[in-house]
Design a protein around this motif. Sequence first.
Motif, mmCIF file in Angstrom:
data_model
loop_
_atom_site.group_PDB
_atom_site.id
_atom_site.type_symbol
_atom_site.label_atom_id
_atom_site.label_comp_id
_atom_site.label_asym_id
_atom_site.label_seq_id
_atom_site.Cartn_x
_atom_site.Cartn_y
_atom_site.Cartn_z
ATOM 1 N N GLU A 162 0.851 -1.183 0.000
ATOM 2 C CA GLU A 162 0.000 0.000 0.000
ATOM 3 C C GLU A 162 0.893 1.241 0.000
ATOM 4 O OE1 GLU A 162 -2.565 -0.217 3.392
ATOM 5 O OE2 GLU A 162 -3.165 -2.292 2.964
ATOM 6 N N LEU A 163 0.581 2.174 -0.877
ATOM 7 C CA LEU A 163 1.341 3.416 -0.968
ATOM 8 C C LEU A 163 0.408 4.606 -0.779
ATOM 9 C CD1 LEU A 163 3.549 2.703 -4.149
ATOM 10 C CD2 LEU A 163 4.116 2.269 -1.749
ATOM 11 N N ALA A 164 0.934 5.619 -0.115
ATOM 12 C CA ALA A 164 0.196 6.878 0.028
ATOM 13 C C ALA A 164 1.166 8.030 -0.190
ATOM 14 C CB ALA A 164 -0.449 6.970 1.413
ATOM 15 N N ASP A 165 0.844 8.882 -1.149
ATOM 16 C CA ASP A 165 1.671 10.051 -1.463
ATOM 17 C C ASP A 165 3.122 9.664 -1.721
ATOM 18 O OD1 ASP A 165 -0.531 11.752 -1.146
ATOM 19 O OD2 ASP A 165 -0.249 11.761 1.022
ATOM 20 N N GLU A 222 12.738 13.222 -2.055
ATOM 21 C CA GLU A 222 12.558 13.123 -3.501
ATOM 22 C C GLU A 222 11.503 12.094 -3.881
ATOM 23 O OE1 GLU A 222 17.189 14.229 -4.672
ATOM 24 O OE2 GLU A 222 16.606 12.144 -4.347
ATOM 25 N N ILE A 223 11.210 11.147 -2.964
ATOM 26 C CA ILE A 223 10.247 10.109 -3.311
ATOM 27 C C ILE A 223 8.850 10.363 -2.726
ATOM 28 C CG2 ILE A 223 11.989 8.332 -3.675
ATOM 29 C CD1 ILE A 223 11.543 7.249 -0.988
ATOM 30 N N VAL A 224 8.775 11.285 -1.777
ATOM 31 C CA VAL A 224 7.456 11.708 -1.302
ATOM 32 C C VAL A 224 6.801 12.552 -2.399
ATOM 33 C CG1 VAL A 224 6.238 13.136 0.401
ATOM 34 C CG2 VAL A 224 8.107 11.640 1.127
ATOM 35 N N ASN A 225 5.494 12.385 -2.567
ATOM 36 C CA ASN A 225 4.750 13.138 -3.572
ATOM 37 C C ASN A 225 5.122 14.619 -3.531
ATOM 38 O OD1 ASN A 225 2.330 14.721 -4.625
ATOM 39 N ND2 ASN A 225 1.748 12.630 -5.163
ATOM 40 N N PHE A 226 5.309 15.205 -4.691
ATOM 41 C CA PHE A 226 5.819 16.566 -4.815
ATOM 42 C C PHE A 226 5.027 17.574 -3.986
ATOM 43 C CE2 PHE A 226 6.003 20.710 -6.984
ATOM 44 C CZ PHE A 226 7.370 20.909 -6.978
ATOM 45 N N ASP A 227 3.718 17.398 -3.925
ATOM 46 C CA ASP A 227 2.847 18.374 -3.239
ATOM 47 C C ASP A 227 2.672 18.095 -1.751
ATOM 48 O OD1 ASP A 227 2.365 19.717 -5.627
ATOM 49 O OD2 ASP A 227 0.774 18.316 -6.161
ATOM 50 N N LYS A 228 3.256 17.002 -1.257
ATOM 51 C CA LYS A 228 3.028 16.595 0.131
ATOM 52 C C LYS A 228 4.334 16.606 0.930
ATOM 53 C CE LYS A 228 -1.267 15.848 -0.808
ATOM 54 N NZ LYS A 228 -1.862 14.540 -0.964
ATOM 55 N N GLU A 229 4.185 16.648 2.244
ATOM 56 C CA GLU A 229 5.349 16.640 3.132
ATOM 57 C C GLU A 229 5.685 15.238 3.632
ATOM 58 O OE1 GLU A 229 7.444 19.207 4.017
ATOM 59 O OE2 GLU A 229 6.352 20.167 2.371
ATOM 60 N N ILE A 252 4.801 -4.326 7.746
ATOM 61 C CA ILE A 252 5.816 -3.277 7.826
ATOM 62 C C ILE A 252 5.171 -1.948 7.466
ATOM 63 C CG2 ILE A 252 7.972 -2.373 6.878
ATOM 64 C CD1 ILE A 252 8.839 -5.234 6.357
ATOM 65 N N ASP A 253 5.305 -0.978 8.342
ATOM 66 C CA ASP A 253 4.836 0.389 8.075
ATOM 67 C C ASP A 253 6.045 1.308 8.012
ATOM 68 O OD1 ASP A 253 1.830 0.554 8.078
ATOM 69 O OD2 ASP A 253 2.127 -0.503 9.974
ATOM 70 N N MET A 254 6.094 2.112 6.967
ATOM 71 C CA MET A 254 7.205 3.052 6.819
ATOM 72 C C MET A 254 6.649 4.447 6.561
ATOM 73 S SD MET A 254 10.580 2.551 4.423
ATOM 74 C CE MET A 254 11.092 1.105 5.333
ATOM 75 N N HIS A 255 7.047 5.377 7.397
ATOM 76 C CA HIS A 255 6.576 6.759 7.350
ATOM 77 C C HIS A 255 7.720 7.610 6.789
ATOM 78 C CE1 HIS A 255 4.758 10.321 9.831
ATOM 79 N NE2 HIS A 255 4.683 10.506 8.543
ATOM 80 N N LEU A 256 7.524 8.125 5.596
ATOM 81 C CA LEU A 256 8.549 8.920 4.925
ATOM 82 C C LEU A 256 8.259 10.405 5.118
ATOM 83 C CD1 LEU A 256 8.483 6.925 1.578
ATOM 84 C CD2 LEU A 256 10.103 6.609 3.443
ATOM 85 N N ARG A 257 9.287 11.145 5.491
ATOM 86 C CA ARG A 257 9.114 12.587 5.722
ATOM 87 C C ARG A 257 10.206 13.365 4.990
ATOM 88 N NH1 ARG A 257 8.028 11.197 12.016
ATOM 89 N NH2 ARG A 257 9.851 9.918 11.601
ATOM 90 N N LYS A 258 9.810 14.482 4.394
ATOM 91 C CA LYS A 258 10.764 15.248 3.590
ATOM 92 C C LYS A 258 11.868 15.875 4.431
ATOM 93 C CE LYS A 258 8.030 16.371 -0.496
ATOM 94 N NZ LYS A 258 7.451 17.428 -1.343
ATOM 95 N N ASN A 259 11.541 16.265 5.654
ATOM 96 C CA ASN A 259 12.507 17.020 6.456
ATOM 97 C C ASN A 259 12.931 16.314 7.740
ATOM 98 O OD1 ASN A 259 12.509 19.352 4.675
ATOM 99 N ND2 ASN A 259 10.428 19.717 5.423
ATOM 100 N N LYS A 260 12.551 15.045 7.888
ATOM 101 C CA LYS A 260 12.953 14.270 9.058
ATOM 102 C C LYS A 260 13.320 12.861 8.614
ATOM 103 C CE LYS A 260 9.865 16.598 12.367
ATOM 104 N NZ LYS A 260 8.743 16.376 13.320
ATOM 105 N N SER A 261 13.969 12.128 9.506
ATOM 106 C CA SER A 261 14.293 10.747 9.191
ATOM 107 C C SER A 261 13.009 9.915 9.180
ATOM 108 C CB SER A 261 15.281 10.175 10.207
ATOM 109 O OG SER A 261 14.752 10.245 11.513
ATOM 110 N N LYS A 262 13.030 8.816 8.441
ATOM 111 C CA LYS A 262 11.841 7.981 8.306
ATOM 112 C C LYS A 262 11.532 7.241 9.603
ATOM 113 C CE LYS A 262 13.390 5.518 4.839
ATOM 114 N NZ LYS A 262 14.749 6.056 4.614
#
Length: 363
Positions: free
Chosen positions: A7-10, A59-66, A83-93
């Motif tokens: 499952e992918l989101a943004d 770079e892999i998070v949706n361009f319009d989202k954080e 497995i849940d992985m939370h990706l953030r543009k300005n913080k570590s995953k």
Amino acid sequence: MVIKSLELADYRNYNSLTIQFDRGTTILYGDNAQGKTNILEAIFVMATTKSHKGSKDKEIVNFDKEEGHIRAYLEKDGVETKIDMHLRKNKSKGIAIDGQKIKKAADLLGLCNVVFFSPEDLGIIKNGPAERRRFVDMELCQLDSFYLYNLNHYNKIVNQRNKLLKDMYANPALKETLGIWDMQLASFGSKIIERRGLFIEQLNEIIYDIHRKLSGGKEEIKICYEPDVCMEEFEKKLRDNQDRDIRAKMTSVGPHRDDFVFMSGDLDIRKFGSQGQQRTAALSLKLSEIELVKKITKDTPVLLLDDVLSELDSNRRNFLLTSIGEIQTIITCTGLEEFVNNRFEMNRVYKVCEGTVTCMNEK
């Protein structure tokens, strides 16, 4: 181990995606630049915490989202793992396994081993040594947590030592501290050299027979490890090269400069092999990677083939497809003609168009 669903989101061009995978072969087909590779990349990130392209989280998070999310359901011996992985543009995953947050991304490695094969990998033999080092590092980091630990510390020390070398222009007295960094570099670097040497020995035990079959019995292959410096002389070489390093403002000795040679008899395939020989060697290397993962982990990896079939001639393509065996395989391609013509079993087929994924053979 198999991947049941993703499952992918943004994530890149996917605002929301849920996709089921077959235990056998799943095919994602469609025109270029529609999002097929993004699905394979997400699987690789889920398994290794890193993009196969070297892309950063921002770079892999949706361009319009954080923020973006990856969720995968795995199964081994009848037991399901989430497995849940939370990706953030300005913080570590952030990563959780079955709802429990893990402190280090390294704790995830080895849970799901993947082998990624893309057209770029066909150039691994003829391209520069950085790509061959990256291949070795990516596989060893999945298989050996101690190697990952040593490599991370080594790379940090190289960066810190290089910064120190640059700072010496303004403050020459800093040279007195160089010896401390040299000791640490030699300590972690020696462990990397030793493990890489063992890895190449293990690969050679497997690749010889695969390459003989792939070349129709015409060629033999051997991988030779070319360490930049031997373990016993590492610290001495660092001391001997201090003045040169200060002038160049960079560390000139160590496993970050290693290389690996592919020999067919007396022929160095890197430099003198034909394109066909280089591609055959690259394919042999990838197939050997699969067998080595099986041998070390006592489990089968998930094979990700990213539009690589179109880059192979019919003999190599057929050899690859027949070598897959019982491995869960996820393939991207632009069309299904080759699979139909070769009567290759397609367990689950999806069409990918502008970030929309449609199952074409619902079960």
